[in-house]
Motif scaffolding. Structure first.
Motif, PDB file in Angstrom:
ATOM      1  N   ARG A 406       0.736  -1.181  -0.145  1.00 52.89           N
ATOM      2  CA  ARG A 406       0.213   0.114   0.112  1.00 52.89           C
ATOM      3  C   ARG A 406       0.831   1.389  -0.084  1.00 52.89           C
ATOM      4  O   ARG A 406       0.494   2.094  -0.885  1.00 52.89           O
ATOM      5  N   ARG A 411       3.730   7.455   0.112  1.00 50.11           N
ATOM      6  CA  ARG A 411       3.229   8.046  -1.237  1.00 50.11           C
ATOM      7  C   ARG A 411       2.947   9.552  -0.859  1.00 50.11           C
ATOM      8  O   ARG A 411       3.163  10.305  -1.509  1.00 50.11           O
ATOM      9  N   ARG A 417       4.226  10.356  -8.195  1.00 47.00           N
ATOM     10  CA  ARG A 417       3.516  10.089  -9.530  1.00 47.00           C
ATOM     11  C   ARG A 417       3.258   8.668  -9.707  1.00 47.00           C
ATOM     12  O   ARG A 417       4.139   7.928  -9.029  1.00 47.00           O
ATOM     13  N   GLN A 418       2.353   8.262 -10.446  1.00 46.87           N
ATOM     14  CA  GLN A 418       1.935   6.814 -10.501  1.00 46.87           C
ATOM     15  C   GLN A 418       3.246   6.000 -11.134  1.00 46.87           C
ATOM     16  O   GLN A 418       3.145   5.084 -10.894  1.00 46.87           O
ATOM     17  N   THR A 419       3.858   6.882 -12.200  1.00 47.33           N
ATOM     18  CA  THR A 419       4.941   6.217 -12.773  1.00 47.33           C
ATOM     19  C   THR A 419       5.974   5.734 -11.713  1.00 47.33           C
ATOM     20  O   THR A 419       6.535   4.545 -11.636  1.00 47.33           O
ATOM     21  N   VAL A 421       5.189   5.356  -8.371  1.00 48.11           N
ATOM     22  CA  VAL A 421       4.662   4.302  -7.657  1.00 48.11           C
ATOM     23  C   VAL A 421       4.890   2.828  -8.435  1.00 48.11           C
ATOM     24  O   VAL A 421       5.249   1.941  -7.555  1.00 48.11           O
ATOM     25  N   MET A 422       4.858   2.828  -9.616  1.00 51.29           N
ATOM     26  CA  MET A 422       5.222   1.671 -10.270  1.00 51.29           C
ATOM     27  C   MET A 422       6.537   1.151 -10.110  1.00 51.29           C
ATOM     28  O   MET A 422       6.666  -0.004  -9.879  1.00 51.29           O
ATOM     29  N   ARG A 425       6.996  -0.079  -6.336  1.00 50.63           N
ATOM     30  CA  ARG A 425       6.031  -1.330  -6.117  1.00 50.63           C
ATOM     31  C   ARG A 425       6.876  -2.396  -6.926  1.00 50.63           C
ATOM     32  O   ARG A 425       6.925  -3.476  -6.489  1.00 50.63           O
ATOM     33  N   LEU A 693       1.810   1.714 -22.162  1.00 50.66           N
ATOM     34  CA  LEU A 693       1.734   3.371 -21.947  1.00 50.66           C
ATOM     35  C   LEU A 693       2.012   4.119 -22.983  1.00 50.66           C
ATOM     36  O   LEU A 693       1.545   5.187 -23.220  1.00 50.66           O
ATOM     37  N   PHE A 698       2.055   8.248 -23.558  1.00 50.88           N
ATOM     38  CA  PHE A 698       3.353   8.353 -22.772  1.00 50.88           C
ATOM     39  C   PHE A 698       4.568   8.501 -24.004  1.00 50.88           C
ATOM     40  O   PHE A 698       4.493   7.725 -25.048  1.00 50.88           O
ATOM     41  N   GLU A 702       9.368   9.222 -21.408  1.00 46.06           N
ATOM     42  CA  GLU A 702       8.737   9.085 -20.205  1.00 46.06           C
ATOM     43  C   GLU A 702       8.737   7.458 -19.743  1.00 46.06           C
ATOM     44  O   GLU A 702       8.782   7.205 -18.664  1.00 46.06           O
TER      45      GLU A 702
END
Lengths: 788, 238
Positions: A406, A411, A417-419, A421-422, A425, A693, A698, A702
């Motif tokens: 999580r 975060r 940013r989501q990228t 987070v990718m 993770r 992406l 993208f 990116e």
């Protein structure tokens, strides 16, 4: 010949994955090369030295005396276990070369008289040995002859005991006694300013007034004889003749320096190859794991049609063995090639008549076996998973990667940013692989930190020694102690601005059961030109009574300030006194002890004597000073600080480029191997996501950023870990290399860490650049149509 | 209805030839096509008829060999790689047969992935609400059913408020009940944000929910049908 389909698959996999295969093979090769180089060089050097010593009858014990009658030799030969003893005349002379203004020293040794039965025999390179009755003929050491372009027939002028002697070179030779020929007061061999000359005994007897006497004796002992007991007996016999205490072979300068080199080599073999092999095993593991994941369905199929688990395991092990074989071939070639280079380097530093470069098949066999073991160990873990799968499970695609992390707080804290987070993770999803990658890169950093630090330390040592402690421009050591008025004479010499006396006395210092032989330096109460520094680098004043011991000596004697030590003077009155330890000083080279000069003379029971002078010289008067110092009969040798430092730096500079190239190369191999494989695997796993992406709009930049972000995280995480490991290795090296001969200060400046990190980051960037093309070529249309 | 009848796409003699060695495959043989804003178009045709190639070219994923393709006043066939990326980023939403979600991101985060780079996005929550997935927004793809994953993909496609929504076999990997839910989500989105929607399918039954149906064969549009009355996905059976 029919090649089985699975073997064909091995060959095709090798071709398809050639870049990754090569990257792993290179890491293995570095392990093999360092193993062969280290072991090979060690045994080459060791065996060359052993054979040289053996063939040329290198002595086991060495002792100086002031003047002993030749009759004493008979008594010496009677000592238990003495196989041979040779009385020699060994003296210093000053060089008088027309083309060399600066002072140089010639080490004079009387020729072995008993032909092949003598000790420390010469290996004649050119010309012939002098006629035993000649007073002019001389053989000189090869390095010195080369530095001055001397050949048999060339004239050579030296000042012996203040008198000019015109000699004639009849031959050029090497001796096991001077494999590493270090001049008095020098830090590096300088064959231009220091040479060895072997003369017939009569010539030396006449020049130094030693008719029927000797000044040095060397012994050969029976194998297994107690060196300590022999030395004790010898010291008893030589004491009345000014014997300053005999030394064993292990303390003989040339031998001790070779030992230090051997010690470094064996340390290298213990540190470097394991690092490479460990990293390679890890690379094999992560790469093969990914390959097996991708081939999961094929494995299921093979099992379904009847291939055994064993056959499948063997297939992957064969793939890894092929990589290992490539690594071994490259590693052995590189090891041999580097070995020849190292041998040439040795030939420059050490004077050997021959160099045995060991091609011991055992070394190659060991390297190959260890490499195969490392690679297969890395593979087994990955293969186990493959063979454990039942065929039906293997044939269906794996369940999608399950992410549950999580990291809500994390975060929010960093507003990722989501990228990002990718990236985060994904790194957490495969903790073992992330850790392996980090470990690998860290090892590259560590290798650099553990090798580059020494240059900074050496510079620190030079700086401390020559700008803070030994601040004199020149040091003149007298042939024998002189009355204090010699100081005034020295002040009168041309070019001299200031002079400071010193007294050097050979002593044995004991504390409890521990004892060491060394020279006590007597200095003025507040020395200016030749100072003693406290461990915090502050100059120390000489105490009225007690002794100042260098830290190394204090450690060796287990003595602390306030302790009483027994000082046995090995010259002059040969008194034994008890003195308090007043303080500890810093010292990098040798063991040191210092006292106030009048206190020292008083303790010895002698008048005001000095052994030499430290001088400050006016630059413009330098040439005149050199000329005057040469012709002063009292002069034993002259050391010129600027020349010593220049030679030291010059030697260092010659090696630094080679060493840095080698270590940077080794570190780069690891960094590239790890980062390239890591990124190929990450790309293989996430290629589909990244292509998706791209479809979503993208840009290439990116999308590359996501993959490179992952690499960058691994590389950055590795830095502090690498610094730490490098620091620990370096510290271990300092501890391991510390000896009575020298202590390297442990100084690692920020520039070491910065350089190590920059090199590794550059290698990582280059590897990332290599896969950029693959990211740009991601097939967007393909991902729309296929399931993973 | 001026806005509704405004042409958003048109192609003229669009041709695509794939060369592999000496062989030439004509995927598109001169396609002329027009679509107006907000239209819901279903494209049918057998495998290899050229429908995916067509969708890829108007979606900015592939380039044409000859002819022209226009989106509003942008000539897609004249754009370079960078221009096409920008076009996809600003104007196009894609829905794939296999969802292509990022497994390391939750439903909400997968949508946010796009809203972060879009010029005028809706909020990820709104996008997920449009496909009735508000409850499941914090689940990872591995925790969602196929239909739910496809609805996340639709939410991700529409969250940027695209002018065009391109779907290649969006129900291809789903059973009929789930497929209907996905189609409902698509029609709902088409109505709500007014994106021109092109749906490729093998499933002829889906034709009934479209404004217009194109049939591709052998690289050409061979049939065009305008539905006078559209059915809702729930009324369709397959």
């Amino acid at each position: 010949m029919v090649i089985s389909p699975l073997r064909l698959k091995v060959l095709r996999d090798l071709r398809r994955l050639w870049a990754q295969v090569l990257a792993i093979a290179l890491v293995l090769a570095a392990g093999v090369a360092t193993l062969i180089l280290g072991n090979g060089a060690y045994s080459s050097l060791y065996e060359t030295r052993a054979r040289y010593y053996d063939d040329y009858r290198f002595a086991d014990v060495f002792a100086d005396v002031t003047r002993a009658p030749r009759a004493l030799l008979g008594d010496i030969r009677e000592i238990d276990n003495v196989l041979a003893a040779e009385a020699r005349i060994v003296k210093l002379a000053l060089l008088d070369m027309p083309a060399m203004a600066e002072p140089g020293t010639m080490f004079l040794v009387s020729l072995p008289e008993e032909g092949d039965r003598g000790l420390n025999l010469l290996h004649l390179r050119q010309g012939r040995l002098p006629d035993q009755q000649s007073t002019r003929e001389v053989v000189v050491s090869e390095g010195f002859a080369a530095a001055h372009r001397l050949r048999p027939g060339a004239p050579l002028t030296v000042l012996m005991n203040g008198q000019r002697h015109n000699l004639l070179v009849t031959g050029i030779a090497l001796s096991p006694e001077f494999i590493y020929a270090l001049g008095p007061g020098e830090m590096m061999p300088d064959p231009r300013r220091f040479g060895i000359a072997w003369l017939p005994r009569p010539a030396l007897e006449a020049a130094f007034d030693l008719d029927g006497a000797f000044s040095n004796v060397v012994l050969k002992l029976a194998p297994g004889a107690s060196v300590d007991r022999t030395i004790e007996a010898l010291d008893r016999l030589t004491a009345p003749y000014g014997g300053a205490g005999a030394v064993a072979r292990k303390d003989q300068i040339s031998h001790a320096f070779l030992d230090a080199e051997l010690k470094q080599l064996s340390a290298m073999v213990k540190v470097l190859p394991p690092i490479f092999l460990l990293v390679a095993a890890m690379l094999v593991n992560i790469t093969l794991s990914r390959l097996i994941t991708l081939e999961r369905e094929q494995i299921g199929l093979l099992k379904a049609i009847g291939y055994s688990s064993r056959a499948i395991a063997q297939h992957y092990v064969e793939f890894v063995l092929a990589i290992a074989a490539l690594g071994i071939v490259i590693g052995i070639s590189a090891g041999v090639w580097l070995g020849v280079g190292l041998a040439q380097l040795y030939a420059r530093f050490f004077s050997f008549p021959f160099l045995i470069f060991t091609r011991d098949p055992q070394i190659y066999g060991l390297a190959a076996a260890v490499t195969v073991a490392a690679a297969v160990a890395g593979a087994l873990l990955a293969v186990r998973v493959a063979v454990a799968l039942p065929p039906a499970v293997a044939m269906s695609p794996p369940a999608p990667a399950d992410y549950r992390a999580r990291m809500g707080a994390f975060r929010r804290l960093f507003a990722l940013r989501q990228t990002r987070v990718m990236v985060t993770r994904h790194l957490f999803r495969w903790p073992l692989r992330t850790a392996s990658g980090t470990f690998g890169v860290a090892m590259a950093v560590a290798i650099l930190v553990a090798s580059l630090w020494s240059f900074g330390s050496i510079n620190h040592m030079i700086d401390v020694t020559f700008t803070r402690a030994e601040r004199h421009d020149a040091l003149v050591a007298f042939g024998a102690p002189e009355p204090a008025r010699a100081l005034f004479a020295a002040r009168q010499m041309p070019g001299v601005l200031a002079a400071e006396p010193f007294r050097a006395v050979a002593v044995r210092i004991s504390h409890r059961a521990l004892s060491r032989k060394l020279s006590i330096m007597g200095k003025p109460e507040t020395p200016i030109l030749s100072r003693v520094l406290a461990p915090d680098l502050r100059p120390m004043a000489m105490p009225e009574e007690g002794l100042i011991l260098s830290e190394a000596l204090a450690d060796a004697l287990d003595a602390r300030p306030g302790d009483l030590v027994t000082v046995e003077f090995l010259e002059g009155t040969r008194r034994t006194v008890t003195l308090p330890v007043s303080g500890l000083s810093l010292g990098y080279v040798g063991l040191g002890a210092a006292m106030e000069i009048t206190a020292l003379n008083r303790a010895m029971g002698e008048g005001a004597l000095i052994s030499g002078v430290a001088l400050q010289i006016d630059k413009t008067g330098q040439e005149a000073f050199y000329a005057a110092a040469k012709t002063t009969p009292k002069t034993g040798f002259v050391a010129v600080t600027a020349l010593t430092v220049a030679r030291f730096k010059e030697t260092l500079a010659e090696n630094i480029t080679v060493m840095i190239t080698v270590y940077v190369g080794l570190a780069a191999i690891i960094a590239v191997g790890v980062v390239y494989n890591f990124s190929r695997i990450a790309l293989s796993e996430q290629g589909r996501e990244l292509a998706s992406l791209r479809v979503l709009g993208f840009t290439r930049g990116e999308v590359s950023g996501i993959l490179f972000g992952e690499l960058a995280t691994v590389v950055l995480l590795a830095q502090p870990f690498g610094w730490l490991v490098g620091y620990v290795i370096a510290f271990g090296m300092v501890e391991a290399f510390s000896s009575d001969l020298y202590r390297v200060p442990f100084v690692i400046g920020p520039e070491v860490y910065v350089t190590a990190s920059l090199v590794v980051c550059a290698a990582a960037l280059a590897s990332a650049w290599a896969i950029r093309g693959r990211i740009n070529r991601l097939d967007m249309v393909e991902v729309l149509k296929t399931r993973e | 209805m001026t806005a509704m009848s405004e042409t958003i796409f048109h192609t003229k003699d669009l041709t695509k030839v794939y060369r592999s060695g000496a062989q030439e495959v004509h995927a598109l043989r001169g396609v002329d096509f027009q679509a107006v804003r907000g239209e819901f178009i279903v494209i049918l045709g057998p495998s290899g008829s050229g429908k995916s190639t067509f969708l890829n070219i108007v979606g900015g994923l592939d380039t044409a060999t000859a002819g022209e393709a226009w989106f509003e006043d942008h000539q897609l066939t004249a754009l370079d790689e960078r221009g096409l990326t920008q076009y996809r980023r600003d104007h196009v939403g894609f829905v794939f047969q296999f969802y292509n979600l990022v497994p390391s991101l939750t439903a909400r985060e997968n949508v946010a992935l796009v809203t972060e780079i879009a010029r005028r996005p809706m909020s990820p929550e709104d996008a997920l609400a449009l496909v009735s997935l508000t409850e499941r927004r914090d689940h990872f793809p591995a925790q969602l059913s196929g239909g739910e994953q496809q609805r996340v993909a639709i939410a991700r496609a529409i969250a940027k408020n695209p002018e065009v929504l391109l779907c290649d076999e969006p129900t291809g990997a789903l059973d009929s009940a789930t497929g209907i839910k996905v189609l409902e989500a698509l029609t709902q989105v088409n109505r709500t944000i007014g994106a021109t929607t092109l749906v490729i399918t093998h499933n002829a039954a889906i034709r009934e929910i479209a404004d217009r149906v194109l049939r591709f064969a052998d690289g050409r549009i061979v049939e065009e049908t305008v539905n006078a009355t559209k059915k809702s996905p729930a009324e369709v059976s397959w």
